[in-house]
Design a protein around this motif. Structure first.
Motif, short mmCIF file in Angstrom:
data_model
loop_
_atom_site.label_atom_id
_atom_site.label_comp_id
_atom_site.label_asym_id
_atom_site.label_seq_id
_atom_site.Cartn_x
_atom_site.Cartn_y
_atom_site.Cartn_z
N PRO A 35 0.80 -1.23 0.00
CA PRO A 35 0.00 0.00 0.00
C PRO A 35 0.83 1.28 0.00
O PRO A 35 0.38 2.32 -0.50
N ASP A 36 2.04 1.24 0.58
CA ASP A 36 2.82 2.47 0.68
C ASP A 36 3.74 2.70 -0.52
O ASP A 36 4.56 3.62 -0.51
N VAL A 37 3.60 1.89 -1.58
CA VAL A 37 4.36 2.16 -2.81
C VAL A 37 3.77 3.39 -3.47
O VAL A 37 2.59 3.41 -3.84
N GLU A 38 4.56 4.43 -3.61
CA GLU A 38 4.05 5.71 -4.12
C GLU A 38 4.11 5.79 -5.65
O GLU A 38 3.20 6.33 -6.28
N LYS A 39 5.16 5.26 -6.24
CA LYS A 39 5.31 5.38 -7.69
C LYS A 39 5.05 4.03 -8.35
O LYS A 39 5.77 3.06 -8.14
N GLN A 40 3.98 3.99 -9.15
CA GLN A 40 3.65 2.77 -9.88
C GLN A 40 4.56 2.72 -11.11
O GLN A 40 4.42 3.51 -12.04
N GLU A 41 5.49 1.77 -11.12
CA GLU A 41 6.47 1.78 -12.20
C GLU A 41 7.09 0.41 -12.41
O GLU A 41 7.00 -0.48 -11.56
N ILE A 42 7.74 0.28 -13.56
CA ILE A 42 8.53 -0.91 -13.87
C ILE A 42 9.97 -0.46 -14.04
O ILE A 42 10.26 0.46 -14.81
N VAL A 43 10.88 -1.11 -13.32
CA VAL A 43 12.30 -0.76 -13.36
C VAL A 43 13.06 -1.93 -13.98
O VAL A 43 12.90 -3.07 -13.55
N TYR A 44 13.88 -1.62 -14.98
CA TYR A 44 14.68 -2.64 -15.66
C TYR A 44 16.14 -2.51 -15.20
O TYR A 44 16.71 -1.43 -15.26
N ARG A 45 16.73 -3.62 -14.76
CA ARG A 45 18.12 -3.61 -14.33
C ARG A 45 18.86 -4.81 -14.91
O ARG A 45 18.25 -5.85 -15.19
N THR A 46 20.15 -4.67 -15.06
CA THR A 46 20.98 -5.79 -15.51
C THR A 46 22.17 -5.94 -14.56
O THR A 46 22.54 -4.98 -13.86
N ASP A 47 22.75 -7.13 -14.53
CA ASP A 47 23.97 -7.38 -13.75
C ASP A 47 23.81 -6.97 -12.29
O ASP A 47 24.69 -6.31 -11.72
N VAL A 48 22.72 -7.34 -11.68
CA VAL A 48 22.47 -6.93 -10.30
C VAL A 48 23.18 -7.85 -9.32
O VAL A 48 24.09 -7.45 -8.60
N TRP A 49 22.78 -9.12 -9.29
CA TRP A 49 23.42 -10.08 -8.40
C TRP A 49 24.29 -11.09 -9.15
O TRP A 49 25.01 -11.87 -8.53
N ALA A 50 24.21 -11.10 -10.47
CA ALA A 50 24.99 -12.03 -11.28
C ALA A 50 25.25 -11.42 -12.64
O ALA A 50 24.52 -10.53 -13.09
N LYS A 51 26.29 -11.89 -13.30
CA LYS A 51 26.65 -11.39 -14.63
C LYS A 51 25.58 -11.76 -15.64
O LYS A 51 25.12 -12.89 -15.66
N THR A 52 25.23 -10.82 -16.48
CA THR A 52 24.22 -10.93 -17.55
C THR A 52 22.81 -11.15 -17.01
O THR A 52 21.91 -11.52 -17.76
N SER A 71 1.02 -0.39 -5.83
CA SER A 71 0.38 -0.30 -4.51
C SER A 71 -0.63 -1.41 -4.28
O SER A 71 -1.02 -1.68 -3.14
N CYS A 72 -1.08 -2.06 -5.36
CA CYS A 72 -2.04 -3.16 -5.23
C CYS A 72 -1.96 -4.03 -6.48
O CYS A 72 -1.33 -3.66 -7.48
N ALA A 73 -2.62 -5.17 -6.44
CA ALA A 73 -2.58 -6.10 -7.57
C ALA A 73 -3.20 -5.49 -8.82
O ALA A 73 -2.73 -5.72 -9.93
N ASP A 74 -4.25 -4.69 -8.65
CA ASP A 74 -4.90 -4.06 -9.81
C ASP A 74 -3.94 -3.11 -10.52
O ASP A 74 -3.89 -3.06 -11.75
N SER A 75 -3.18 -2.34 -9.74
CA SER A 75 -2.21 -1.43 -10.34
C SER A 75 -1.10 -2.20 -11.05
O SER A 75 -0.64 -1.80 -12.12
#
Length: 330
Positions: free
Chosen positions: A100-117, A126-130
């Motif tokens: 519920p406290d997620v303010e920005k409804q968004e999709i974030v794309y990242r690479t090489d976070v915990w492993a290479k490639t 904020s909810c399943a509908d969003s």
């Protein structure tokens, strides 16, 4: 309490993300998981509900232009509590942060976070509908990000084990090269047609490269692409028996898309091939585009024959070589 726990867990994941990033990519381990597999981090309630159905409809839908039904990706559901220990290094991760406290409804794309490639796609809602709305609006971008990550891994591995003589011959003919790994060999080379294949006991992965004069005003209609393809293959790719040759199957109408990748415009054609007067067949994909001087049409094509096996991964791997194409420097 349930939502508060989810937020705390997600914050811990992000803290781990930051520490990994500051540690430098050189220290990252290799990704885990099978090629074509996606770990979906979402709680059981949403996975078994309408949101999970939407995720499956997007990522586990039928892979197009294969002779039998296969899912686009193989999905593994991971609960948030199990994620950090078991799936942190997975190759493709779609992670839902629903609170519920997620303010920005968004999709974030990242690479090489915990492993290479690694490909990490983080859906904050904020909810399943969003979250459903975000999926509906960005679904194809999500699928394409995972697809490109899969291609990139193939290309990186290919560059480590490249058979350079193959790319040299292609460059000689069209002024640009495809990077192809050891195991592939020439089947036929002429002034305007090259056939390269990796032939095993029960499977073949093949590459065609050919060029034709750009005489038509609009050479990239489906009809002209297929007619050009059929003529070239009839003249260059015979079957095992007399009066047999590779051609485009009429059982399924091929699909055409106009794409741009790394500054290069091309037309993707995807469909099924068959051997005329025989019973062999399989999937193919081609990239058609103008030569640098605009006087010729260049076609790069990947195809697969694997009668005893699923073909999704064979096709994805071979298609990746087309995306390694680059013009030679002048």
């Amino acid at each position: 309490m349930k939502n508060t726990s989810a937020v705390i867990l997600f914050a811990a994941m992000l803290a781990s993300l930051v520490s990994c990033k500051t540690g430098g990519k050189a220290l990252l381990p290799n990704v885990s998981g099978k090629a074509g597999e996606v770990a979906v981090v979402i709680d059981k309630e949403n996975w078994e509900g309408s949101l999970g159905t939407e995720v499956k409809g997007l990522l586990a839908r039928d892979c197009e232009y294969l002779p039998q039904r296969e899912p686009l990706y193989s999905l593994v559901n991971v609960s948030p509590s199990a994620f950090a220990d078991l799936f942190k290094y997975h190759r493709n991760i779609v992670m839902f942060n629903i609170a519920p406290d997620v303010e920005k409804q968004e999709i974030v794309y990242r690479t090489d976070v915990w492993a290479k490639t690694q490909c990490l796609i983080q859906i904050n809602a904020s909810c399943a509908d969003s979250a459903s709305v975000l999926l509906e609006r960005n679904g194809e971008n999500i699928a394409e990000a995972i697809e490109q990550a899969e291609r990139n891994r193939v290309i990186i591995n290919t560059l480590q084990y490249e058979e350079t003589k193959l790319g040299d011959e292609i460059a000689k003919m069209i002024g640009g090269r495809i990077h192809i790994p050891v195991g592939y060999n020439f089947k036929k080379v002429t002034d305007n047609f090259i056939w390269i294949a990796d032939e095993k006991q029960y499977s073949t992965q093949g590459i065609f490269v050919y060029r034709c004069p750009a005489e038509d005003e609009d050479p990239f209609t489906l009809e002209k692409i297929v007619a050009r393809r059929n003529e070239v293959l009839k003249n260059n790719v015979p079957g095992m028996f007399e009066n047999t040759y590779m051609t485009t199957s009429e059982y399924v109408v091929p699909g055409v898309r106009f794409l741009k990748y790394k500054g290069r415009d091309f037309v993707e054609t995807r469909g099924l091939w068959e051997v005329k007067n025989d019973f062999m067949g399989g999937p193919f994909v081609s990239h058609s585009f103008y030569s640098k001087d605009g006087k010729e049409i260049i076609v790069l094509e990947a195809w697969v024959y694997a009668a005893k096996f699923d073909k999704r991964q064979f096709m994805r791997q071979t298609e990746s070589f087309l995306y390694s194409f680059e013009w030679d420097k002048e």
